[in-house]
Design an enzyme around this catalytic site. Structure first.
Site, PDB file in Angstrom:
ATOM      1  N   LEU A  81       0.961  -1.006  -0.033  1.00 18.56           N
ATOM      2  CA  LEU A  81      -0.001   0.167   0.115  1.00 18.56           C
ATOM      3  C   LEU A  81       0.994   1.044  -0.078  1.00 18.56           C
ATOM      4  CD1 LEU A  81      -2.908   0.445   0.128  1.00 18.56           C
ATOM      5  CD2 LEU A  81      -2.915   0.763   2.315  1.00 18.56           C
ATOM      6  N   ASP A  82       0.818   2.131  -0.880  1.00 20.03           N
ATOM      7  CA  ASP A  82       1.721   3.248  -1.305  1.00 20.03           C
ATOM      8  C   ASP A  82       1.736   3.905   0.082  1.00 20.03           C
ATOM      9  OD1 ASP A  82       2.376   2.420  -3.715  1.00 20.03           O
ATOM     10  OD2 ASP A  82       0.940   3.801  -4.690  1.00 20.03           O
TER      11      ASP A  82
END
Length: 343
Positions: A81-82
């Site tokens: 997840l960025d």
């Protein structure tokens, strides 16, 4: 999804002694960095922690935080997840790391904001503008465009992505100034819906499969509408069987401590809810744990397909049934600290 029949851990279930339980260390020199007693002993903890990751934290840092909170020996996450994004980041501890692929292959849900008028080189708010437009779409125009992106589509990933090109990550090549040309890949998007619109921004909910890039979706939507666009906010609300209702945050784990954090530990087999389960005898469980296949008997026994086996409610193995015989591909040793389902 199939319900998994479980019960309390039976006393007869075989346990694997911890590799950290050793004798005769009293006279040995402590490791560098201080006395042995200064460092909490790592534990054999197995299960899933569903972290609600905050904006600004990398997935790697999130895993390190959870691992430290549990004093766990082993940890990994099920899908990056960025840092710009928040939301559900499933983190596997111990034996749960063997089930990571099942979670990564699951469906995902997002809620994201597209800011109109600017396309960036990263397709999100952290990049530099590469194209602009004074046009802004109406809500009706956005809703009319969404069906073009639903179903099995071809999508070109962002240049700043983790996809490898001749052994190098695309984002590393892009940061070095190289021209990155990525080919379109098939992805599955099941649902897109506008939930808010104010002219300059549109909030959209998405349900999609593995490999879908929300940033690329915003980029392509902006190009289709002729107004350009990029993702300015992104939240993941579901990964496979895990939802926001299952999640905890870093502050809660820190406040609970290693023992209290166990309340947030979900069973290893939660990741396997999408496949069939079967109960086996203790003798069959011992064979499976040695990597040997077993014959499934009974009128309701599956004859083909992927399943997981339990003994007395404890996960033993995951494998494929071939002509009535279960061939194990992953075996589990849940003798330490592990979350269990109620019987």
């Amino acid at each position: 999804m199939n319900d998994v029949p479980t019960s309390e851990h039976p006393a007869s279930t075989p346990e694997i002694p911890s590799s950290g339980e050793r004798r005769g260390d009293e006279g040995r020199r402590p490791p560098r960095g201080g006395p042995r007693s200064d460092r909490p002993k790592k534990r054999d903890v197995s299960g899933w922690v569903i972290l609600d990751k905050g904006v600004g934290m990398t997935s790697t840092h999130a895993v390190a935080v959870v691992k430290r909170a549990f004093n766990a020996k082993k940890a990994g996450h099920a899908g990056t997840l960025d840092p710009l994004a928040s939301g559900i980041l499933p983190i596997a501890l111990g034996e749960a790391t063997k089930t990571v692929p099942f979670v990564m292959d699951g469906r995902k849900a997002y809620r994201f904001t597209v800011s109109w008028g600017i396309e960036t080189d990263t397709d999100d708010a952290e990049g530099r503008p590469v194209a602009t437009s004074d046009d802004r779409p109406s809500r009706e125009a956005v809703e009319a465009a969404l069906p073009s992106f639903v179903g099995a589509i071809e999508q070109v990933p962002p240049r700043y992505s983790a996809i490898k090109i001749q052994g190098e990550r695309a984002y590393d090549l892009a940061r070095d100034g190289e021209v990155v040309e990525l080919v379109a890949r098939p992805v599955q998007i099941d649902r897109l819906a506008v939930v808010e619109h104010d002219g300059d921004r549109t909030v959209i909910e998405a349900e999609c499969g593995k490999g879908t890039y929300v940033r690329a979706l915003a980029r392509d939507l902006g190009r289709m509408l002729g107004c350009r666009g990029h993702v300015s906010a992104l939240r993941r609300t579901r990964v496979g069987p895990f939802t926001e209702a299952d999640s905890c945050n870093v502050a809660g784990l820190d406040a609970a401590g290693p023992e209290g954090s166990l309340a947030h530990l979900m069973p290893v087999e939660t990741a396997l809810d999408a496949i069939t389960s079967v109960s086996v005898s203790r003798d069959m469980a011992m064979r499976l744990m040695r990597g040997q296949s077993v014959i499934l008997r009974g009128r309701d026994a599956p004859v083909e397909g992927k399943i997981f086996a339990t003994c007395g409610g404890i996960l033993v193995a995951v494998g494929d049934v071939e002509r009535g015989e279960l061939v194990p591909h992953r075996v589990f040793h849940l003798g330490g600290t592990a979350a269990g389902r109620a019987s």
